[in-house]
Motif scaffolding. Structure first.
Motif, mmCIF file in Angstrom:
data_model
loop_
_atom_site.group_PDB
_atom_site.id
_atom_site.type_symbol
_atom_site.label_atom_id
_atom_site.label_comp_id
_atom_site.label_asym_id
_atom_site.label_seq_id
_atom_site.Cartn_x
_atom_site.Cartn_y
_atom_site.Cartn_z
ATOM 1 N N GLU A 239 0.837 -1.229 0.000
ATOM 2 C CA GLU A 239 0.000 0.000 0.000
ATOM 3 C C GLU A 239 0.853 1.253 0.000
ATOM 4 O O GLU A 239 0.568 2.219 -0.712
ATOM 5 N N GLU A 240 1.897 1.252 0.833
ATOM 6 C CA GLU A 240 2.775 2.426 0.937
ATOM 7 C C GLU A 240 3.515 2.673 -0.373
ATOM 8 O O GLU A 240 3.660 3.809 -0.839
ATOM 9 N N VAL A 241 3.983 1.580 -0.990
ATOM 10 C CA VAL A 241 4.705 1.702 -2.269
ATOM 11 C C VAL A 241 3.753 2.200 -3.363
ATOM 12 O O VAL A 241 4.106 3.082 -4.153
ATOM 13 N N ALA A 242 2.518 1.656 -3.382
ATOM 14 C CA ALA A 242 1.526 2.097 -4.381
ATOM 15 C C ALA A 242 1.253 3.586 -4.240
ATOM 16 O O ALA A 242 1.118 4.307 -5.229
ATOM 17 N N LYS A 243 1.204 4.051 -2.986
ATOM 18 C CA LYS A 243 0.968 5.484 -2.742
ATOM 19 C C LYS A 243 2.144 6.309 -3.269
ATOM 20 O O LYS A 243 1.958 7.309 -3.968
ATOM 21 N N SER A 244 3.378 5.859 -2.959
ATOM 22 C CA SER A 244 4.571 6.596 -3.409
ATOM 23 C C SER A 244 4.655 6.645 -4.932
ATOM 24 O O SER A 244 5.011 7.671 -5.511
ATOM 25 N N GLY A 388 10.095 16.112 -5.025
ATOM 26 C CA GLY A 388 8.982 15.816 -4.125
ATOM 27 C C GLY A 388 8.483 14.385 -4.217
ATOM 28 O O GLY A 388 7.351 14.095 -3.824
ATOM 29 N N LEU A 389 9.316 13.478 -4.749
ATOM 30 C CA LEU A 389 8.917 12.075 -4.892
ATOM 31 C C LEU A 389 9.710 11.193 -3.924
ATOM 32 O O LEU A 389 10.857 11.502 -3.594
ATOM 33 N N LYS A 390 9.092 10.083 -3.539
ATOM 34 C CA LYS A 390 9.804 9.093 -2.732
ATOM 35 C C LYS A 390 10.478 8.090 -3.660
ATOM 36 O O LYS A 390 10.072 7.933 -4.809
ATOM 37 N N ALA A 391 11.512 7.420 -3.119
ATOM 38 C CA ALA A 391 12.242 6.434 -3.924
ATOM 39 C C ALA A 391 12.180 5.083 -3.205
ATOM 40 O O ALA A 391 13.055 4.778 -2.399
ATOM 41 N N PRO A 392 11.133 4.286 -3.469
ATOM 42 C CA PRO A 392 11.025 2.985 -2.811
ATOM 43 C C PRO A 392 12.226 2.101 -3.139
ATOM 44 O O PRO A 392 12.763 2.155 -4.240
ATOM 45 N N GLU A 393 12.643 1.276 -2.149
ATOM 46 C CA GLU A 393 13.771 0.368 -2.383
ATOM 47 C C GLU A 393 13.323 -0.922 -3.049
ATOM 48 O O GLU A 393 14.130 -1.663 -3.599
ATOM 49 N N GLN A 394 11.996 -1.174 -2.999
ATOM 50 C CA GLN A 394 11.452 -2.345 -3.696
ATOM 51 C C GLN A 394 10.156 -1.931 -4.382
ATOM 52 O O GLN A 394 9.392 -1.146 -3.847
ATOM 53 N N MET A 395 9.929 -2.486 -5.568
ATOM 54 C CA MET A 395 8.678 -2.166 -6.287
ATOM 55 C C MET A 395 8.134 -3.455 -6.927
ATOM 56 O O MET A 395 8.856 -4.425 -7.105
#
Length: 395
Positions: A239-244, A388-395
């Motif tokens: 959910e958090e990754v989808a939001k980012s 202003g974007l996040k950079a997830p370590e896994q997608m």
């Protein structure tokens, strides 16, 4: 206010403030085209508000509070914070000083009953300060705001990020401040931008032809979640990754374009994992992070080996060395698209390298390759953060 007094329903507005108030706003403009005098009634309410009328103030406070609650929710979704929400009305009691100062400096003159500052020397129409009915205008409030902000914040630069159709207005305001003797007006800049188009046409709040940002963000998050489900269903923190990814896609789509260009709104174009999009850059960062986890870079020492003689590695190194200059140019030209385009170039160069080179091959060059991957991950993450974007370590 006029629309609410004529057609509004308190319960409906409380239940769904933004949509109801927007519907009333649209209806007012539809009716105003057919009903003589409706615009005058609207102006009357505006004047009542400026004069501190109790009912007008009460309605205004209610509409404003409900709006800010909604805005704040959306800003939180985008990870944005503001230090001040002072809007136009905050300056209502600060405008008399502007008129007095202009009078003292003999800059005010009368034109058809209105008070203006002439700007002929700048080949500009006069700047309207007070209408013939005594009501103030945007320029009056922007002048009051400029004086307040200089005293309150003593800014090094003041940037007005407002659509390009307001260029004349801001030029006039800055010229008036200069005529008033304020040298600091030279560090005030209007940052114009183009329009978001729908089917090639300008959106219009008055006509109800708009796309609401929150709906776009939620749709983008849903699409990102669907993508993740198809590609990596076992991902942690889905959910958090989808939001980012979803929110980042919308922001990146806006910022990657030259700000003066009009943009055609397209949710599909925003969310593809290929091409010049936010998810593409985020995915490159996630891939680089994944390689680092598998490869275990030895932190001590630098590894400059033949690994960097590969053309694809050299393309990455050349880009990495340009990052500082890209940031400087973006800052000096008020142009975030330069950083967005740079992150796309770096992500593309990295993906070519990843596709052709066995990064994790166990040889004496592995640590040098891993070091290059780490540098890419650091710079992509910082480039995304600046936008202003996040950079997830896994997608």
């Amino acid at each position: 206010m006029t629309a609410y007094k004529m057609w509004g329903n308190e319960e409906k507005v409380k239940a769904n403030p933004i949509k109801e108030l927007l519907a009333l706003y649209v209806r007012f403009h539809e009716e105003a085209e057919k009903t003589t005098g409706l615009e005058d009634t609207g102006r009357l309410w505006f004047k009542r508000l400026e004069e501190g009328d109790k009912e007008a103030l009460s309605l205004w406070n209610w509409f404003r509070d409900e709006s800010l609650k909604e805005f704040d929710r959306i800003y939180q979704l985008m990870g944005m914070e503001f230090d001040s929400f002072n809007g136009e009305a905050f300056y209502n009691d600060k405008m008399d000083e502007v008129v007095e100062l202009l009078n003292e400096k003999h800059l005010l003159s009368e034109s058809d009953g209105a008070m203006v500052v002439t700007l002929e020397e700048h080949e500009s129409p006069p700047c309207l300060i007070k209408k013939s009915d005594g009501a103030t205008l945007y320029a009056t409030r922007d002048l009051a705001a400029a004086l307040y902000r200089k005293r309150e914040y003593n800014f090094a630069k003041a940037l007005y990020v407002v659509g390009r159709e307001q260029s004349l207005h801001f030029n006039q305001v800055f010229h008036v401040l200069k005529k008033m003797g304020y040298e600091w007006s030279e560090v005030m800049h209007h940052i114009p931008f183009g329009m978001m188009l729908k089917d090639g046409k300008k959106m219009s709040t008055r006509k109800g032809k708009v796309v609401l940002l929150e709906e776009v963000l939620q749709e983008a998050i849903k699409l990102a979640a669907k993508n993740i489900e198809e590609r990596n269903p076992n991902l942690v923190d889905k959910e958090e990754v989808a939001k980012s990814v979803g929110v980042g896609a919308v922001i990146f789509h806006d910022l990657k374009n030259d700000r003066l260009h009009d943009i055609e709104f397209s949710l599909e174009a925003m969310l593809t994992f290929e091409g010049e999009t936010g998810p593409y850059v985020q995915y490159a960062h996630a891939r680089a992070s994944s390689i680092q986890r598998k490869g275990k870079l030895e932190e001590q020492g630098l590894f400059f080996y033949e690994a960097y003689e590969d053309d694809r590695a050299w393309a990455i190194l050349s880009l990495l060395m340009k990052f500082e200059d890209v940031i400087k140019h973006a800052y000096n030209q008020f142009d975030p698209s330069q950083i967005a385009k740079y992150t796309i170039d770096l992500a593309q160069a990295f993906n070519k390298y990843y596709g052709a080179v066995q990064i994790l091959k166990e040889d004496d060059q592995q640590q040098a390759r891993l070091q290059l991957v780490k540098a890419v991950a650091i710079v992509l993450k910082e480039g995304l953060r600046l936008l202003g974007l996040k950079a997830p370590e896994q997608m």
